[in-house]
Design a protein around this motif. Sequence first.
Motif, PDB file in Angstrom:
ATOM      1  N   SER A  36       0.829  -1.205   0.000  1.00  0.00           N
ATOM      2  CA  SER A  36       0.000   0.000   0.000  1.00  0.00           C
ATOM      3  C   SER A  36       0.864   1.256   0.000  1.00  0.00           C
ATOM      4  CB  SER A  36      -0.921   0.007   1.223  1.00  0.00           C
ATOM      5  OG  SER A  36      -1.790  -1.095   1.204  1.00  0.00           O
ATOM      6  N   LEU A  37       1.947   1.240   0.781  1.00  0.00           N
ATOM      7  CA  LEU A  37       2.831   2.407   0.828  1.00  0.00           C
ATOM      8  C   LEU A  37       3.480   2.661  -0.530  1.00  0.00           C
ATOM      9  CD1 LEU A  37       4.580   1.880   4.291  1.00  0.00           C
ATOM     10  CD2 LEU A  37       2.843   3.571   3.701  1.00  0.00           C
ATOM     11  N   ILE A  38       3.831   1.598  -1.241  1.00  0.00           N
ATOM     12  CA  ILE A  38       4.416   1.758  -2.574  1.00  0.00           C
ATOM     13  C   ILE A  38       3.405   2.378  -3.534  1.00  0.00           C
ATOM     14  CG2 ILE A  38       5.299   0.501  -4.571  1.00  0.00           C
ATOM     15  CD1 ILE A  38       6.551  -1.489  -2.628  1.00  0.00           C
ATOM     16  N   LEU A  39       2.164   1.870  -3.507  1.00  0.00           N
ATOM     17  CA  LEU A  39       1.129   2.412  -4.386  1.00  0.00           C
ATOM     18  C   LEU A  39       0.830   3.872  -4.064  1.00  0.00           C
ATOM     19  CD1 LEU A  39      -1.377  -0.584  -4.579  1.00  0.00           C
ATOM     20  CD2 LEU A  39       0.110   0.256  -6.386  1.00  0.00           C
ATOM     21  N   PHE A  40       0.703   4.180  -2.786  1.00  0.00           N
ATOM     22  CA  PHE A  40       0.448   5.567  -2.382  1.00  0.00           C
ATOM     23  C   PHE A  40       1.615   6.475  -2.767  1.00  0.00           C
ATOM     24  CE2 PHE A  40      -2.920   3.950   0.441  1.00  0.00           C
ATOM     25  CZ  PHE A  40      -3.884   4.925   0.237  1.00  0.00           C
ATOM     26  N   SER A  41       2.832   5.967  -2.625  1.00  0.00           N
ATOM     27  CA  SER A  41       3.995   6.788  -2.956  1.00  0.00           C
ATOM     28  C   SER A  41       4.046   7.093  -4.447  1.00  0.00           C
ATOM     29  CB  SER A  41       5.285   6.072  -2.528  1.00  0.00           C
ATOM     30  OG  SER A  41       5.288   5.850  -1.132  1.00  0.00           O
ATOM     31  N   VAL A  42       3.736   6.079  -5.282  1.00  0.00           N
ATOM     32  CA  VAL A  42       3.842   6.254  -6.731  1.00  0.00           C
ATOM     33  C   VAL A  42       2.705   7.110  -7.271  1.00  0.00           C
ATOM     34  CG1 VAL A  42       3.786   5.044  -8.952  1.00  0.00           C
ATOM     35  CG2 VAL A  42       5.133   4.122  -7.054  1.00  0.00           C
ATOM     36  N   PHE A  43       1.481   6.862  -6.789  1.00  0.00           N
ATOM     37  CA  PHE A  43       0.312   7.501  -7.388  1.00  0.00           C
ATOM     38  C   PHE A  43      -0.261   8.667  -6.584  1.00  0.00           C
ATOM     39  CE2 PHE A  43       0.228   3.128  -9.066  1.00  0.00           C
ATOM     40  CZ  PHE A  43       0.261   3.418 -10.426  1.00  0.00           C
ATOM     41  N   LEU A  44       0.270   8.927  -5.390  1.00  0.00           N
ATOM     42  CA  LEU A  44      -0.269  10.018  -4.576  1.00  0.00           C
ATOM     43  C   LEU A  44       0.826  10.960  -4.089  1.00  0.00           C
ATOM     44  CD1 LEU A  44      -2.755  11.286  -3.225  1.00  0.00           C
ATOM     45  CD2 LEU A  44      -2.347   9.791  -1.258  1.00  0.00           C
ATOM     46  N   PHE A  45       1.765  10.442  -3.316  1.00  0.00           N
ATOM     47  CA  PHE A  45       2.760  11.309  -2.687  1.00  0.00           C
ATOM     48  C   PHE A  45       3.699  11.933  -3.720  1.00  0.00           C
ATOM     49  CE2 PHE A  45       2.122   8.138   0.935  1.00  0.00           C
ATOM     50  CZ  PHE A  45       1.112   8.901   1.494  1.00  0.00           C
ATOM     51  N   TYR A  46       4.215  11.124  -4.643  1.00  0.00           N
ATOM     52  CA  TYR A  46       5.134  11.658  -5.657  1.00  0.00           C
ATOM     53  C   TYR A  46       4.448  12.702  -6.543  1.00  0.00           C
ATOM     54  CZ  TYR A  46       8.076  11.938  -9.796  1.00  0.00           C
ATOM     55  OH  TYR A  46       8.818  12.406 -10.850  1.00  0.00           O
ATOM     56  N   PRO A  47       3.229  12.448  -7.099  1.00  0.00           N
ATOM     57  CA  PRO A  47       2.571  13.501  -7.887  1.00  0.00           C
ATOM     58  C   PRO A  47       2.293  14.771  -7.091  1.00  0.00           C
ATOM     59  CG  PRO A  47       1.553  11.382  -8.314  1.00  0.00           C
ATOM     60  CD  PRO A  47       2.478  11.182  -7.159  1.00  0.00           C
ATOM     61  N   LEU A  48       1.943  14.612  -5.803  1.00  0.00           N
ATOM     62  CA  LEU A  48       1.682  15.791  -4.979  1.00  0.00           C
ATOM     63  C   LEU A  48       2.940  16.629  -4.795  1.00  0.00           C
ATOM     64  CD1 LEU A  48      -0.265  17.423  -3.205  1.00  0.00           C
ATOM     65  CD2 LEU A  48       0.320  15.898  -1.299  1.00  0.00           C
ATOM     66  N   ILE A  49       4.049  15.976  -4.489  1.00  0.00           N
ATOM     67  CA  ILE A  49       5.308  16.700  -4.315  1.00  0.00           C
ATOM     68  C   ILE A  49       5.751  17.333  -5.630  1.00  0.00           C
ATOM     69  CG2 ILE A  49       7.759  16.422  -3.756  1.00  0.00           C
ATOM     70  CD1 ILE A  49       6.923  14.194  -1.821  1.00  0.00           C
ATOM     71  N   LYS A  50       5.577  16.602  -6.740  1.00  0.00           N
ATOM     72  CA  LYS A  50       5.956  17.130  -8.048  1.00  0.00           C
ATOM     73  C   LYS A  50       5.095  18.332  -8.422  1.00  0.00           C
ATOM     74  CE  LYS A  50       8.776  16.112 -11.534  1.00  0.00           C
ATOM     75  NZ  LYS A  50      10.237  15.944 -11.376  1.00  0.00           N
ATOM     76  N   THR A  51       3.798  18.255  -8.131  1.00  0.00           N
ATOM     77  CA  THR A  51       2.907  19.383  -8.406  1.00  0.00           C
ATOM     78  C   THR A  51       3.304  20.602  -7.587  1.00  0.00           C
ATOM     79  OG1 THR A  51       1.084  17.861  -8.881  1.00  0.00           O
ATOM     80  CG2 THR A  51       0.496  20.136  -8.394  1.00  0.00           C
ATOM     81  N   LEU A  52       3.619  20.385  -6.311  1.00  0.00           N
ATOM     82  CA  LEU A  52       4.068  21.486  -5.465  1.00  0.00           C
ATOM     83  C   LEU A  52       5.361  22.099  -6.007  1.00  0.00           C
ATOM     84  CD1 LEU A  52       3.533  23.058  -2.826  1.00  0.00           C
ATOM     85  CD2 LEU A  52       4.946  21.368  -1.644  1.00  0.00           C
ATOM     86  N   PHE A  53       6.248  21.260  -6.500  1.00  0.00           N
ATOM     87  CA  PHE A  53       7.511  21.735  -7.084  1.00  0.00           C
ATOM     88  C   PHE A  53       7.243  22.590  -8.329  1.00  0.00           C
ATOM     89  CE2 PHE A  53      10.799  20.949 -10.314  1.00  0.00           C
ATOM     90  CZ  PHE A  53      11.895  21.511  -9.689  1.00  0.00           C
ATOM     91  N   TYR A  54       6.371  22.103  -9.218  1.00  0.00           N
ATOM     92  CA  TYR A  54       6.074  22.844 -10.449  1.00  0.00           C
ATOM     93  C   TYR A  54       5.345  24.163 -10.165  1.00  0.00           C
ATOM     94  CZ  TYR A  54       7.444  19.106 -13.653  1.00  0.00           C
ATOM     95  OH  TYR A  54       8.158  18.201 -14.381  1.00  0.00           O
TER      96      TYR A  54
END
Length: 310
Positions: A36-54
Motif C-alpha cells: 500500500s505504501l508503494i502504491l500511495f507513494s507512486v500515485f499520490l505522494f510523488y505527484p503531490l510533491i511534483k505538483t508542489l515543485f512545479y
Amino acid sequence: MIDATKSLTKQQSIRKLNVWNRTSDLRIAFLFLTPSLILFSVFLFYPLIKTLFYSFHLTNAQGEASVFVGLENYQYLLTDPSFYQSIKSTCLFTLYTVPASICISLFLALLANEKLRGIGVFRVLFSSTMGISVAASAVIWLFLFHPSVGVFNNILGILHLPTIEWLISQKWALISVSIPTIWMNIGFSFLVILGGLQNIDTTLYESASIDGASYFYKLRKVTLPMLSPTLFFIATVTLINAVQSFGQIDILTKGGPNNATNLIVYSIYKEAFVNYQFGTASAQAIVLFIFIFIATILQFKFTERKVHYQ
C-alpha cells in the motif's frame, strides 16, 4: 540480596522481551503495509510533491521546470478574474449537486426498502446509473439538451412554453450540467443508503410501532439517526466528487459559455494542456487540494457531531 538481583534480572529480561515483541510486531505490520505504501507513494505522494515543485516554477512546452519564480504563480491566480470565476462556478455546482443527490437517493432508498412484490426491479433501476460511464451519460444528456431536437425543448414546445438554450445560455449552463451529475450520483448513493437502511435493527421499528408512532415519527427519530453514519459518508464522498468533476464538463460545455461552467478541475486541464502553463496549473491544483482538505476537515468537525454511531 541474591533474590533482589534475580528479580531485577528477570524484570530486565521481561522488558527486553516486550521490546523485542513490539519491534517484531512493527516489522510485520510494515511488511503488510509495504504494498500500500508503494502504491500511495507512486500515485499520490510523488505527484503531490511534483505538483508542489512545479507550482513554484515556469515550465516549457514539454512540462519541464525552467525558471524558479517562487510565489508568482499564486500571485497571478489572485489577480486572475477567470480563476475567481472557476471557484464561484465550482461552489455553485457543489451547492446544486450534493444536497440534491443525497435527498433524491434517500427518497428512492426509502421507497426501495419497502417489502413489496417486485421491488427488486426498482432497486436495479434506481442503481443503474452507477453502471454507466461519465462519457456515455454526458453524450445521452447532450442529445436531451439539444436546442432543436432535444426531448426537453420538445416537451416545452408541446406545453406552449418558450424553449431554453440549456448548454449555451450563461444562465442555464451550470444548472444543465448539474442535472446529469445528480443523475449519475444517484446510483452509488442509492446503493449505499439502501444498505444502511437494511442494517438498521428492526426491533427499533417494532418498539416504536407498539408505542403508536407514525411513519414520519419513526423516520425522524429512528431511521435518520441510525442512518446518519451512512449519510455522513455519502455527503463527504459526493462533495469530493463534485469538486473534482471533469468529464461531463468537457463533453457538454467545454467550460463555457463565458466560463460559466469552467470548474476548477477543468480550468487546471485547460491551463496545462491547452495553454501549456504547467506552473500555473500546478498552483491551481495545490489550491484545489487545500480547498478539499479544508472542506473535509470542516465537514468532519461540524457534521460528525450529529452522527449517531451504534
